[in-house]
Design an enzyme around this catalytic site. Sequence first.
Site, PDB file in Angstrom:
ATOM      1  N   CYS A 142       0.820  -1.212   0.000  1.00 24.59           N
ATOM      2  CA  CYS A 142       0.000   0.000   0.000  1.00 24.59           C
ATOM      3  C   CYS A 142       0.854   1.263   0.000  1.00 24.59           C
ATOM      4  O   CYS A 142       2.011   1.248   0.406  1.00 24.59           O
ATOM      5  CB  CYS A 142      -0.858   0.081   1.261  1.00 24.59           C
ATOM      6  SG  CYS A 142      -1.882  -1.349   1.522  1.00 24.59           S
TER       7      CYS A 142
ATOM      8  N   GLY B 222       0.743  -0.127  -5.085  1.00 25.73           N
ATOM      9  CA  GLY B 222      -0.545  -0.821  -5.093  1.00 25.73           C
ATOM     10  C   GLY B 222      -1.375  -0.353  -6.261  1.00 25.73           C
ATOM     11  O   GLY B 222      -1.604   0.851  -6.399  1.00 25.73           O
TER      12      GLY B 222
ATOM     13  N   ASN C 165      -0.565   1.539   5.860  1.00 25.63           N
ATOM     14  CA  ASN C 165       0.400   0.765   5.071  1.00 25.63           C
ATOM     15  C   ASN C 165       1.124  -0.158   6.034  1.00 25.63           C
ATOM     16  O   ASN C 165       1.711   0.298   7.006  1.00 25.63           O
ATOM     17  CB  ASN C 165       1.386   1.727   4.386  1.00 25.63           C
ATOM     18  CG  ASN C 165       2.524   1.007   3.662  1.00 25.63           C
ATOM     19  OD1 ASN C 165       3.576   1.586   3.459  1.00 25.63           O
ATOM     20  ND2 ASN C 165       2.324  -0.227   3.267  1.00 25.63           N
ATOM     21  N   GLY C 166       1.078  -1.455   5.760  1.00 25.23           N
ATOM     22  CA  GLY C 166       1.726  -2.424   6.649  1.00 25.23           C
ATOM     23  C   GLY C 166       0.799  -3.595   6.870  1.00 25.23           C
ATOM     24  O   GLY C 166      -0.094  -3.850   6.071  1.00 25.23           O
TER      25      GLY C 166
END
Length: 485
Positions: A16, A42, A121-122
Amino acid sequence: MPPAHPFDDDKLREECGVFGVVGVTDASNFVALGLHALQHRGQEAGGIVTHDPETGFNQQRRMGLVRDNFTSASMMAQLPGTIGIGHVRYSTAGSKGQTALRDVQPFFGEFAMGGAAIAHNGNITNALSLRRELIERGSIFQSSSDSECIIHLMARSMGRTIPDRMEEALRKVEGAFSIVAMTRTKLIGCRDPLGVRPLVLGKIGDGWALASETCALDIIGSEFVREIEPGEMVVITQNGVASHFPFRPKRARFCIFEHVYFSRPDSILGGRSVYETRENIGRELAKEAPVDADLVCPVPDSGTPAAIGYSLQSGIPYAMGIIRNQYVGRTFIEPTESIRNMGVRLKLNVNRALIKGKRVILVDDSVVRGTTSRKIKEMILDAGAAEVHFRIASPPTAWPCFYGVDTPQREKLLAATMSEEEMRDHLGVDSIKFISIDGLYRAVGEAGGRDPKAPAYCDACFTGEYPVAPSDMIEQGFKAKTAAE
Ligand code: SF4
């Protein structure tokens, strides 16, 4: 923008990209541009949330690329306001394969003190147990995404402000997170205590921006101020940036693969140009794994800086032995199986006149399943190459990533089941060599190589040493590295 690499099914896929801005007119235009610059992180879907005092929170989520969804005047008119955040995604947790619209971020929650939107994000490594617990206590989930847990944890918090609630929620979360969030007036950024995924701060006029990478600041003409520190939370208003560190401090473990492949080469990571780091990786590789050959050719585009570094170090001429068709996107290859089977040839073509009769060194960033490497080797030999030598700009990828990167199951990773010699045989090439883990650390600026007692980066996909235990996956049967491995 086409996918970052032409063989998406044989690469680790980042996950992401997040972006946010406050204090600018028409924030949504800035967010769309920022997301466009982060599209390599992404390509399946994207979303934008803004806030305007008259219309309140406005949100739009779409499947597909930013350029196809967030460029029309009519779309942007639906996203008014001077504050906004956005997200581009490839599905890492939640629904696999085809992304469902309900999993597209940012997620939005209405709390007693007002609304908040969040883009993550992650990957949360204890999301399953958190979700179970939250559902038992009455939370109703709208998506299958791990990130939604954060909204529900915030809803249960007794904190007086939204940043307080977010802080409390994130203390319960394990794993990797770089988060951009917003309230009506505040832009919030936060990185997990290890700082696994990147997040940077920029200044634009009287406003501020947060982004996964500096390339997204460049596109809006924002000045790069600094990276958000591991474990830091920033709350940004038009009055400025308030910073604090709400988590127990830990030794930072930034994702080393961001340097190798995920981040764009024109971004700056840890004060270093990603392009230069990749060139350094190529130089290290040439020192560690020299071979007598006529040409050094990159597997475009991600192998290019390392191939240049290999060529400069070895003195063997660099050449574009493989040409990539810039205009073949995913949509073109989807319709029929027969077209899909043409695979690599649709996207890459060998520069025959250059290759014929030559001993060729092919430089690629990584080998995941190895299916693409085999096809490329066949194309090069078909074109009359005398020898093919693979040089890989990362160590063998032998372990899956659980921190926001889509990786095949361990059994599907070529390096998990084969030695280097077996890989050479399997791929049918004259030689294959990977950069060593110490060589990679040297290339990213750790002169002494990897300190096995205190590694400076997350390198779990190469070493199997996970800095945060992947508890959900262990619960589902994943076997972590044993002392004997
Ligand atoms: S496991 Fe690999 S890809 Fe995942 S965060 Fe660590 S270094 Fe990056």
